[in-house]
Design an enzyme around this catalytic site. Structure first.
Site, PDB file in Angstrom:
ATOM      1  N   ASP A 133      -1.727  -1.028   5.960  1.00  0.00           N
ATOM      2  CA  ASP A 133      -1.963  -0.472   7.296  1.00  0.00           C
ATOM      3  C   ASP A 133      -3.092  -1.172   8.035  1.00  0.00           C
ATOM      4  OD1 ASP A 133      -4.209   0.426   6.060  1.00  0.00           O
ATOM      5  OD2 ASP A 133      -3.634   2.525   5.987  1.00  0.00           O
ATOM      6  N   ASP A 164       0.866  -1.173   0.000  1.00  0.00           N
ATOM      7  CA  ASP A 164       0.000   0.000   0.000  1.00  0.00           C
ATOM      8  C   ASP A 164       0.909   1.231   0.000  1.00  0.00           C
ATOM      9  OD1 ASP A 164      -2.270   1.621   0.262  1.00  0.00           O
ATOM     10  OD2 ASP A 164      -2.053   1.658   2.436  1.00  0.00           O
ATOM     11  N   ASP A 203      -7.040  -2.406   3.602  1.00  0.00           N
ATOM     12  CA  ASP A 203      -6.319  -3.498   2.950  1.00  0.00           C
ATOM     13  C   ASP A 203      -6.685  -4.868   3.506  1.00  0.00           C
ATOM     14  OD1 ASP A 203      -4.744  -1.486   1.625  1.00  0.00           O
ATOM     15  OD2 ASP A 203      -3.663  -1.254   3.496  1.00  0.00           O
TER      16      ASP A 203
END
Length: 1201
Positions: A827, A506, A831
């Protein structure tokens, strides 16, 4: 129908069974016949010894059949159950769980007459079973079992009409259906856990081997092995007991709540809540001042709340002050929760989309605001909410289920170990068959001793140390990761870390920092130059920045998104607790927020309705390409302006507004979101700089240099993502971005500066990826799925931009389909789906720097440490006083005024003590033997791996430990295999020559083997990843050729040594099956086998480039040196008393010299062969492109069908 396909995330399929009565089970009546046959047939026809051998075989087979019903669920069903086609004839079910959800189980099937809950006395039949704390009910409509439904997918209109359970009958029916709101699971005793461990197949086999050794009078060796086994199993049982005891401390908060039942408000405990209950919920504290947690998952009907969701991600803290300190670094710790008022009445509740309306069980309410306009008033001023889920179905309960049931037994490559043992058994059977053939040719030999010797030869290839050594390999990695603040709830995934070949990241909050820097405003004057002087920016733009946000006050401290804080600070406005923004300087008018429409990832925008001097406005901000479609008039330089700054890696948001005619406050609050966010007037772009973390480029460069492909998956704009990707080594070639063609026909690949445009064709993507790095936006995913081109395109893409959480999951699934071993680092918020889909999912949840130790590389730069050590200078109106965490775990506090200095000093001292205790807990290393206990606060709902770092460096730690585990497992298999093959040969030769091993000799051999394995399993991985990859499985050319080549050399050495010894043997023959007494063949066989054992450890030790070398692994080096010296002394016969104690006879001078020279040549030959194979067969990235083409071809076939 005897089998039902459930196909869920927990249960895959269900088989219907009916238990047989005891006499008709296959471990009862067949053996009754055998025992009768033994008495009537065997006993009269054979002598007592042979009859006893036959009886022993029958008893052993009977015990083995019964034990197999414990070890294998399928065998248990075959022996003790009948399959049935009618569900009403069944009384049990065989549950086949989904992959990685544990092993099969047989559970009881229940039939129950349940009340409908209506006024009519209608009894409904329910057929259900309970599996892993979840209930599955038979559905006649679907003709299969379904998870017990909870009221989580109704339309919003249904919830808004809820008044709770209206009658006692409904309460009773709901209690029967869902049960009490408790985490109820039994606490097993140590004795029960120990019994489970002692019933494991390997343990039973080990005890069987010990029994065989005892029968052959090896008392010392047997007792040593038995002691070692029980110590290991008791340690494992104790570790599990600690874990379960820790989990039992987690309880549903039993706070007293006001619940609306039977048409009136009543006081009930949180443990008595039921789905469908309407409750009044707000912030409440216990006797010790600690905030009470939410007892169940609830949907807010009226009111709003600020909650701390740390329980879903990290350890729960007892005071708001501690939460404030962590919020500075931990993304999305606190969240605003709002009611469903204003949502479409016919719109369905979505678990993924509507989290902003749900209070999750275990979280803590820090602030709440009731809605007094809602028809159903709460008596205590709390928020009105309806209970959605209780017990183990809540978010907290799901996390506990993950820890309890998702982990398999801590082993590495268990299926490979079984196949490897079968491979070794082939050689053992050949040796045992040869001994049996020769033994039967000699009528003087005891058949009992012959069968015993053959059994010992076969069992010798299945080493008793195998399960212990495999467990140690994984446990060592678990402990090493826990020391660095990385916790794992699914240990079987650690070896996957060593196999990873593609790493996905990410961007925001992972590769880049959460600390946003406000740069200025652009796009208002037609110029593309940034305006950083806020006095020159129109007032309307400043008002949008000051009020269009989700910042809130908790205990007089402003908390929220760092980006929104940075904007408020940059324009020099203040925000008050009454939701009013006003300028600190100048004569601007205050802006009162009337209604908020929070940011949603699928909408990519947020908005507010505000009042300024009795006028109402809609203020909107969001992604530039989204706002563009909602503007009345689009400036000519709109696209050029925002792309200029996104190409530089900046975060750009478009601002817009819309005036409303005269209206009341209630009318403003009831406006539909689509009306608010359409027909807008452009108010400029706000530009933020999102600095890349100092170590991101270094870590990703190391990953790229260690044979890993890198991918970025982000919700940010494509140009911004590509810029950041180029900074962190994800892309290095010219970049092309896939997007809709400007003329509206088809799609084009376009370079960031738009100088290169190539028409899209899915067949040319692979060739294009050879010369360019590709980027795909979320708006192209629908096209890829519709044209079935996802399998052809996604595996070649380096950057995925503007992707929704569901699309992140699709990307990971596609990578896995084409055979990639994936790692996903994020995080842990948007996700979650991708983190769970990846083979190795790493959620970054905290900013504590990893512990520095020994030879481990430095994780954080000096600049970052210096930055974290400085107190922040922030204004009290904007954020919490500048408390930061320094690298040594101490906090620092800046006093607000000199008069209160002493009070602040005491608070700082108290804070230091708390943070020190927290760091001590984090770095607690345990006893170093058992796997670390994963506590509820250490685990995460997001992924199997939880890293408490604000850095992507945990990815390299996990990969290093994964590679180390793979390599250690590989060398253990090779060493055990070679030792066992040599032992089997030695036993067979010695038996045929009438020679046996001495008790002391066997014990010494066992001690050396255990010590060597202990030392090699604790070899530390090297601090840097190498470009060379480990072999991913045991069955590869390298391992098999190495094993066969070394065994051939060992066999030649053994045969030559024994043949040479026979020349010196006296003419008299040794009496077969006699008591042990020293002789030359025994001495040579034992000395040579121990030399082979030491050489095997030295040759097959796999150090660089993955683990420490032999010279760096000091304990192993010392043990190796000591053993070489010890066996050289034995062979040289320097200390006759020592050799006498080991029952070794003196070696003739010529024989001794030959054996020592041959031993050296044997070692050099094995070492050379091993190094040659390592050079000839290096580890490689799996050839995934062939599998990709095969998967695409299969998809095409399905489409044609």
């Amino acid at each position: 129908m005897s089998m039902f396909h459930v196909g869920g995330k927990v249960v895959d399929k269900v088989d219907l069974l009916r238990k047989r009565s005891l006499p008709w089970r296959l471990y009862a009546w067949p053996f009754s016949i055998l025992y009768v046959a033994w008495v009537t047939t065997i006993v009269p026809s054979l002598d007592i010894v042979d009859a006893a051998i036959v009886l022993g075989g029958i008893v052993a087979l009977h015990i083995l059949v019964w034990l197999f019903t414990v070890w294998s669920v399928d065998f248990k069903c075959f022996v003790s159950y009948n399959k049935v086609n009618n569900i009403h004839h069944a009384d049990a079910c065989k549950i086949t769980p989904a992959k990685f959800c544990g092993s099969k189980e047989v559970v009881p099937l229940y039939f129950r007459k349940s009340q409908s809950g209506s006024s009519l006395p209608v009894d409904l039949e329910e057929i259900y079973f309970d599996f892993r704390k979840q209930r599955f009910i038979y559905s006649k409509e679907k003709e299969t079992f379904c998870k017990l439904p909870y009221p989580t997918k109704e339309i919003f209109g249904h919830y808004l009409k809820s008044t709770g359970h209206g009658s006692e009958a409904k309460v009773v029916a709901a209690t029967e259906k869902w049960g009490r709101n408790v985490f109820d699971y039994p606490q097993p005793t140590f004795q029960k856990l120990m019994k489970e461990h002692c019933m494991e197949p390997f343990f039973v086999f080990q005890v069987f081997c010990v029994g065989l050794w005892c029968l052959d009078e090896y008392w010392y060796y047997s007792l040593f092995t038995l002691f070692m086994l029980f110590m290991f199993e008791s340690t494992m049982a104790k570790s599990r007991l600690k874990t379960l005891t820790e989990l039992r401390r987690v309880r549903v908060d039993s706070q007293i709540l006001m619940v609306h039942r039977c048409g009136k408000w009543v006081k009930l405990s949180g443990t008595d809540l039921l789905p469908g209950d309407v409750v009044s919920i707000g912030r409440s504290s216990g006797q010790n001042g600690e905030d009470k947690s939410v007892p169940a998952d609830m949907l807010i009907l009226a009111g709003s709340a600020i909650v701390n969701e740390a329980i879903l991600t990290w350890r729960v803290y007892s005071t708001v002050e501690e939460i404030q300190i962590q919020f500075v670094k931990l993304k999305n710790l606190m969240r605003s929760k709002i009611s469903i008022m204003g949502r479409g009445l016919e719109e369905k509740l979505s678990a993924k989309r509507d989290k902003g309306h749900v209070l999750f069980g275990g979280t803590k309410i820090l602030q709440h605001s009731p809605d007094k306009t809602f028809p159903l008033k709460t008596p205590d001023g709390g928020c009105l909410a309806v209970v959605l889920r209780t017990g183990f179905e809540t978010s907290q309960g799901k996390l506990m289920r993950t820890i309890l049931f998702s982990t398999e037994r801590v082993t590495a490559n268990s299926w490979e170990s079984g196949l490897f043992i079968l491979f070794l058994v082939v050689f053992a059977v050949i040796a045992a068959g040869y001994v049996l053939k020769k033994g039967l040719e000699d009528p003087t030999r005891s058949k009992y001793k012959l069968l015993l010797s053959c059994s010992l030869i076969i069992t010798s290839v299945i080493p008793p140390e195998l399960p212990m050594e495999l467990s140690i390999a994984v446990n060592t990695s678990l402990i090493a990761l826990a020391r660095r603040g990385i916790f794992c709830t699914e240990p079987f995934r650690i070896p996957f870390g060593g196999k990873v070949d593609i790493c996905c990241f990410d961007k925001t909050g992972t590769l880049t920092s959460d600390d946003m820097e406000f740069c200025g405003v652009v796009g208002l004057t037609g110029s593309t130059d940034l305006e950083s002087d806020m006095s020159k920016v129109p007032t309307r733009t400043l008002e949008i920045l000051a009020s269009c946000h989700a910042l809130v006050f908790v205990d007089n401290k402003l908390v929220g998104d760092p980006l929104e804080k940075a904007a408020l600070k940059g324009i020099d406005w203040s925000y008050k607790s009454d939701e009013k923004a006003l300028p600190k300087k100048g004569s601007g008018h205050p802006v009162q927020i009337v209604q908020r429409y929070h940011f949603a990832s699928h909408l990519k925008r947020m908005s507010v309705v505000v009042r300024i001097q009795e006028e109402y406005f809609a203020f909107v901000k969001g992604a530039p390409e989204i706002i563009q479609d909602r503007l009345i008039d689009i400036p000519s330089s709109y696209v050029e302006t925002y792309k200029k700054y996104t190409r530089q890696g900046s975060r750009v948001l478009a601002l817009a507004y819309k005036p409303f005619p005269d209206m009341t406050v209630s009318e403003a609050r009831s406006l539909d979101r689509d009306i608010v966010e359409n027909g807008l007037i452009f108010a400029g772009f706000v530009v933020f700089n999102c600095p890349i973390r100092s170590d991101s480029a270094t870590v990703l460069s190391e990953l790229k240099g260690s044979s890993h492909d890198l991918v970025m998956i982000t919700g940010d704009q494509a140009l911004t993502a590509c810029h950041v990707a180029s900074q962190v080594h994800i892309i290095s070639k010219p970049t092309l971005i896939l997007g809709p063609a400007r003329n509206g026909g088809g799609y084009n690949w376009t370079s960031p500066d738009e100088t290169e445009i190539i028409q899209y064709s899915d067949n040319e993507v692979e060739a294009l990826s050879e010369t360019h790095d590709l980027c795909v936006g979320g708006d192209c995913f629908e096209m890829l799925q519709q044209t079935s081109a996802a399998l052809l395109v996604i595996p070649h893409v380096k950057v995925f931009a503007r992707v929704a959480p569901e699309q992140k999951e699709l990307i990971l699934t596609t990578f896995k389909t084409v055979g990639r071993i994936t790692l996903m680092c994020g995080d842990g918020t948007n996700d979650v789906g991708a983190l769970k889909q990846a083979h190795v999912g790493v959620a970054l949840l905290n900013a504590l720097p990893p512990k520095e130790s020994g030879n481990t590389r430095k994780e954080t730069s000096k600049d970052e440490v210096a930055k974290s050590a400085r107190p922040k200078k922030s204004k009290p109106a904007l954020e919490a006083p500048g408390k930061t965490i320094s690298p040594n775990g101490e906090g620092s506090s800046r006093a607000a005024s000199h008069s209160a200095g002493h009070r602040h000093l005491n608070a700082a001292e108290l804070q230091r003590q708390k943070l020190k205790k927290m760091m001590d807990e984090l770095n607690e290393e345990g006893d170093g033997r058992a796997a670390p206990i994963v506590k509820l606060g250490d685990a995460s709902m997001a992924s199997p791996f939880t890293a408490k770092h604000a850095s992507v460096s945990p990815t390299t730690d996990i990969i290093r430990q994964g590679r180390s585990t793979l390599v250690t497992t590989l060398q253990m298999f090779k060493i055990l295999g070679l030792n066992c093959l040599a032992t089997a040969y030695v036993l067979s030769v010695m038996y045929l020559d009438g020679v046996k091993l001495g008790d002391v000799q066997a014990t010494i051999s066992g001690v050396f083997t255990a010590a060597f394995f202990l030392f090699i399993s604790h070899a530390r991985p090297l601090p840097h990843l190498s470009a060379q990859r480990p072999h991913s499985n045991v069955f590869c050319s390298y391992v098999l050729l190495s094993l066969l080549g070394q065994f051939a050399i060992h066999l030649f050495f053994l045969i030559s040594s024994v043949k040479e010894a026979e020349k010196y043997m006296p003419d008299e023959c040794i009496e077969p099956d006699s008591e042990f007494h020293p002789n030359l063949v025994n001495t040579v066989s034992y000395t040579v086998s121990m030399m082979l054992q030491v050489a095997t450890f030295a040759v097959n030790y796999m150090g660089h480039p993955f683990n420490q070398s032999i010279s760096e692994n000091k304990p192993f080096l010392f043990a190796l040196s000591a053993s070489v010296g010890f066996f050289t002394i034995i062979a040289s016969d320097l200390f006759r008393d020592l050799n006498n104690s080991l029952k070794l006879v003196p070696l003739p001078g010529g024989l001794r010299d030959k054996i020592l020279i041959w031993a050296l040549l044997m070692f050099l030959s094995c070492y050379g062969w091993e190094r040659l194979l390592r050079w000839a067969f290096p580890g490689r990235i799996p050839a995934w492109k062939k599998r990709q083409r095969l998967a695409a071809a299969n998809l095409e076939k399905k489409k044609l069908v």
